[in-house]
Design a protein around this motif. Structure first.
Motif, PDB file in Angstrom:
ATOM      1  N   GLY A  15       3.485   1.016  -0.177  1.00  0.00           N
ATOM      2  CA  GLY A  15       4.570   1.278  -1.101  1.00  0.00           C
ATOM      3  C   GLY A  15       4.268   2.413  -2.062  1.00  0.00           C
ATOM      4  N   GLN A  16       5.165   2.656  -2.934  1.00  0.00           N
ATOM      5  CA  GLN A  16       5.073   3.796  -3.838  1.00  0.00           C
ATOM      6  C   GLN A  16       3.920   3.639  -4.826  1.00  0.00           C
ATOM      7  OE1 GLN A  16       8.750   4.750  -5.654  1.00  0.00           O
ATOM      8  NE2 GLN A  16       7.989   6.607  -6.636  1.00  0.00           N
ATOM      9  N   ALA A  17       3.677   2.419  -5.250  1.00  0.00           N
ATOM     10  CA  ALA A  17       2.618   2.194  -6.220  1.00  0.00           C
ATOM     11  C   ALA A  17       1.237   2.253  -5.594  1.00  0.00           C
ATOM     12  CB  ALA A  17       2.821   0.847  -6.906  1.00  0.00           C
ATOM     13  N   GLY A  18       1.149   1.975  -4.306  1.00  0.00           N
ATOM     14  CA  GLY A  18      -0.150   2.047  -3.652  1.00  0.00           C
ATOM     15  C   GLY A  18      -1.163   1.096  -4.231  1.00  0.00           C
ATOM     16  N   THR A  19      -0.771  -0.157  -4.420  1.00  0.00           N
ATOM     17  CA  THR A  19      -1.682  -1.106  -5.038  1.00  0.00           C
ATOM     18  C   THR A  19      -2.843  -1.483  -4.137  1.00  0.00           C
ATOM     19  OG1 THR A  19      -0.197  -2.863  -4.313  1.00  0.00           O
ATOM     20  CG2 THR A  19       0.044  -2.103  -6.576  1.00  0.00           C
ATOM     21  N   ALA A  20      -2.690  -1.325  -2.828  1.00  0.00           N
ATOM     22  CA  ALA A  20      -3.784  -1.639  -1.913  1.00  0.00           C
ATOM     23  C   ALA A  20      -3.596  -0.834  -0.642  1.00  0.00           C
ATOM     24  CB  ALA A  20      -3.810  -3.136  -1.614  1.00  0.00           C
ATOM     25  N   LEU A  21      -4.586  -0.881   0.217  1.00  0.00           N
ATOM     26  CA  LEU A  21      -4.563  -0.150   1.474  1.00  0.00           C
ATOM     27  C   LEU A  21      -4.372  -1.104   2.639  1.00  0.00           C
ATOM     28  CD1 LEU A  21      -7.573   2.262   0.905  1.00  0.00           C
ATOM     29  CD2 LEU A  21      -5.164   2.888   0.932  1.00  0.00           C
ATOM     30  N   SER A  46      -9.531  -4.154  -5.547  1.00  0.00           N
ATOM     31  CA  SER A  46      -9.155  -4.954  -4.380  1.00  0.00           C
ATOM     32  C   SER A  46     -10.403  -5.538  -3.729  1.00  0.00           C
ATOM     33  CB  SER A  46      -8.446  -4.090  -3.332  1.00  0.00           C
ATOM     34  OG  SER A  46      -7.340  -3.414  -3.867  1.00  0.00           O
ATOM     35  N   TYR A  69       7.653   6.052   1.852  1.00  0.00           N
ATOM     36  CA  TYR A  69       6.829   7.220   2.169  1.00  0.00           C
ATOM     37  C   TYR A  69       5.397   6.972   1.685  1.00  0.00           C
ATOM     38  CZ  TYR A  69      11.495   9.046   2.726  1.00  0.00           C
ATOM     39  OH  TYR A  69      12.793   9.216   3.117  1.00  0.00           O
ATOM     40  N   PRO A  70       4.609   6.320   2.520  1.00  0.00           N
ATOM     41  CA  PRO A  70       3.240   5.999   2.084  1.00  0.00           C
ATOM     42  C   PRO A  70       2.353   7.231   2.077  1.00  0.00           C
ATOM     43  CG  PRO A  70       3.522   5.445   4.387  1.00  0.00           C
ATOM     44  CD  PRO A  70       4.875   5.864   3.892  1.00  0.00           C
ATOM     45  N   SER A  71       1.248   7.146   1.369  1.00  0.00           N
ATOM     46  CA  SER A  71       0.178   8.112   1.525  1.00  0.00           C
ATOM     47  C   SER A  71      -0.714   7.633   2.663  1.00  0.00           C
ATOM     48  CB  SER A  71      -0.627   8.227   0.229  1.00  0.00           C
ATOM     49  OG  SER A  71       0.157   8.788  -0.798  1.00  0.00           O
ATOM     50  N   PHE A  91      -5.222  -1.149   6.660  1.00  0.00           N
ATOM     51  CA  PHE A  91      -6.113  -0.442   7.572  1.00  0.00           C
ATOM     52  C   PHE A  91      -5.776  -0.688   9.027  1.00  0.00           C
ATOM     53  CE2 PHE A  91      -9.544   1.301   5.009  1.00  0.00           C
ATOM     54  CZ  PHE A  91      -9.401   0.631   3.808  1.00  0.00           C
ATOM     55  N   PHE A 116      -4.506   7.979   4.867  1.00  0.00           N
ATOM     56  CA  PHE A 116      -5.920   8.240   4.631  1.00  0.00           C
ATOM     57  C   PHE A 116      -6.720   8.061   5.925  1.00  0.00           C
ATOM     58  CE2 PHE A 116      -5.505   7.922   0.004  1.00  0.00           C
ATOM     59  CZ  PHE A 116      -4.396   7.121  -0.135  1.00  0.00           C
ATOM     60  N   SER A 168      -1.297   3.560   2.156  1.00  0.00           N
ATOM     61  CA  SER A 168      -1.093   2.839   0.903  1.00  0.00           C
ATOM     62  C   SER A 168       0.198   2.049   1.005  1.00  0.00           C
ATOM     63  CB  SER A 168      -1.011   3.811  -0.259  1.00  0.00           C
ATOM     64  OG  SER A 168       0.102   4.662  -0.080  1.00  0.00           O
ATOM     65  N   THR A 172      -0.405  13.078   1.308  1.00  0.00           N
ATOM     66  CA  THR A 172       0.508  12.283   0.498  1.00  0.00           C
ATOM     67  C   THR A 172       1.977  12.477   0.841  1.00  0.00           C
ATOM     68  OG1 THR A 172       0.538  13.975  -1.209  1.00  0.00           O
ATOM     69  CG2 THR A 172      -1.107  12.229  -1.429  1.00  0.00           C
ATOM     70  N   TYR A 189      -6.828  -0.326 -10.750  1.00  0.00           N
ATOM     71  CA  TYR A 189      -6.589  -1.048  -9.497  1.00  0.00           C
ATOM     72  C   TYR A 189      -7.917  -1.437  -8.853  1.00  0.00           C
ATOM     73  CZ  TYR A 189      -1.717   0.652  -9.458  1.00  0.00           C
ATOM     74  OH  TYR A 189      -0.387   0.921  -9.747  1.00  0.00           O
ATOM     75  N   TYR A 234      -9.083   5.113  -2.718  1.00  0.00           N
ATOM     76  CA  TYR A 234      -9.933   4.059  -3.255  1.00  0.00           C
ATOM     77  C   TYR A 234     -11.410   4.418  -3.071  1.00  0.00           C
ATOM     78  CZ  TYR A 234      -6.540   0.406  -4.335  1.00  0.00           C
ATOM     79  OH  TYR A 234      -5.537  -0.329  -4.916  1.00  0.00           O
ATOM     80  N   LEU A 266     -10.263  -3.876   8.238  1.00  0.00           N
ATOM     81  CA  LEU A 266     -10.400  -4.479   6.922  1.00  0.00           C
ATOM     82  C   LEU A 266      -9.098  -5.164   6.553  1.00  0.00           C
ATOM     83  CD1 LEU A 266     -12.478  -1.944   6.857  1.00  0.00           C
ATOM     84  CD2 LEU A 266     -12.506  -2.434   4.411  1.00  0.00           C
ATOM     85  N   SER A 293       0.312   6.953  -5.280  1.00  0.00           N
ATOM     86  CA  SER A 293      -0.379   6.234  -4.210  1.00  0.00           C
ATOM     87  C   SER A 293      -1.338   7.134  -3.447  1.00  0.00           C
ATOM     88  CB  SER A 293       0.646   5.624  -3.252  1.00  0.00           C
ATOM     89  OG  SER A 293       1.407   6.652  -2.639  1.00  0.00           O
ATOM     90  N   TYR A 330     -11.630  -6.791   0.183  1.00  0.00           N
ATOM     91  CA  TYR A 330     -11.337  -6.801   1.607  1.00  0.00           C
ATOM     92  C   TYR A 330     -12.455  -7.546   2.328  1.00  0.00           C
ATOM     93  CZ  TYR A 330      -8.142  -2.963   0.561  1.00  0.00           C
ATOM     94  OH  TYR A 330      -7.129  -2.189   0.053  1.00  0.00           O
ATOM     95  N   ARG A 339      -9.461   2.066  -7.696  1.00  0.00           N
ATOM     96  CA  ARG A 339      -8.905   3.412  -7.857  1.00  0.00           C
ATOM     97  C   ARG A 339      -8.178   3.494  -9.191  1.00  0.00           C
ATOM     98  NH1 ARG A 339      -3.566   4.721  -7.592  1.00  0.00           N
ATOM     99  NH2 ARG A 339      -2.099   3.410  -6.437  1.00  0.00           N
TER     100      ARG A 339
END
Lengths: 113, 114
Positions: A95-101, B33, A30-32, A103, A34, A93, A51, B31, B103, B43, B99, B35, B94
């Motif tokens: 995964g759950q941690a949302g380490t990156a986006l 990143s 379940y991603p967020s 696009f 944007f 985002s 979210t 965090y 950012y 991106l 999540s 791109y 961020r």
């Protein structure tokens, strides 16, 4: 893997027209979600976010609803202005941690007076 | 109140040269990143970091190197520049938490490799 698909541009509208930019996603979990906007020569700015399913994000007259059943997050605005001319990116985002986006490829909007 | 600061804004390199793109944030974000933005490609994630001393590869890591010795800084190194690395590079950061935190992006570095 996770991915985002948004409608190809450019989108050309007259001032005060209704805007829809389609965005669909593929993701595990379940991603967020944007929407980012990039004005000419600038970096990306967060426009709105959601979210969880059925959440509606809104900002500056723009809005988008997180639709889990159709895996969509379409951007809408009832009356566009010349100043809305920009590139719009849908993103999720990872995964759950949302380490990156992740696009979509972006949609260029051009509004004329 | 600087947010995410990238330097330089513009750079021209010759093929084979190396350089470092700088990224600094003053928001105490864990965090960060990198791109790259190419026409028609959106991106794409190069490398990311979830905290000082921790980095990982993204979608397009080849030809780039990163390290994260402090929370504030996340430099991107081009080891031997190639014309295919001509692009606009964005750094983003961020805070930790769910999540749903968006950012914050820098204003970008436009790199041309000739």
């Amino acid at each position: 893997g996770d991915s985002v698909t948004q409608m190809e541009g450019p989108v050309t509208l007259s001032e005060e027209a209704f805007l829809t930019i389609n965005c669909t996603y593929t993701a595990t979990g379940y991603p967020s979600l944007f929407w980012y906007v990039q004005y000419p020569g600038e970096g990306l700015q967060l426009l709105l976010k959601a979210t969880k399913a059925d959440d509606k994000g809104s900002n500056k007259g723009f809005e988008a609803t997180y639709r889990k059943e159709t895996t969509s997050f379409h951007l809408e605005k009832g009356s566009v202005q010349v100043s809305d001319s920009a590139v719009y990116f849908c993103a999720l985002s990872d995964g759950q941690a949302g380490t990156a986006l992740i696009f979509g490829k972006g949609t260029t909007l051009s509004v004329s007076s | 109140n600087a947010g995410v600061t990238q330097t330089p804004k513009f750079q021209v390199l010759k093929t084979g040269q190396s350089m470092t793109l700088q990224c600094a944030q003053d928001m105490n974000h864990e965090y960060m990143s990198w791109y790259r933005q190419d026409p028609g490609m959106g991106l794409r994630l190069i490398h990311y970091s979830v905290g000082a001393g921790i980095t990982d590869q993204g979608e397009v890591p080849n030809g780039y190197n990163v390290s994260r010795s402090t929370t504030e800084d996340f430099p991107l190194r081009l080891l031997s520049a190639a014309p295919s690395q001509t692009s606009v590079y964005f750094c983003a950061s961020r805070s930790t938490g769910g999540s749903g935190y968006g950012y914050t992006f820098g204003s970008g570095t436009r790199l041309t490799v000739v």
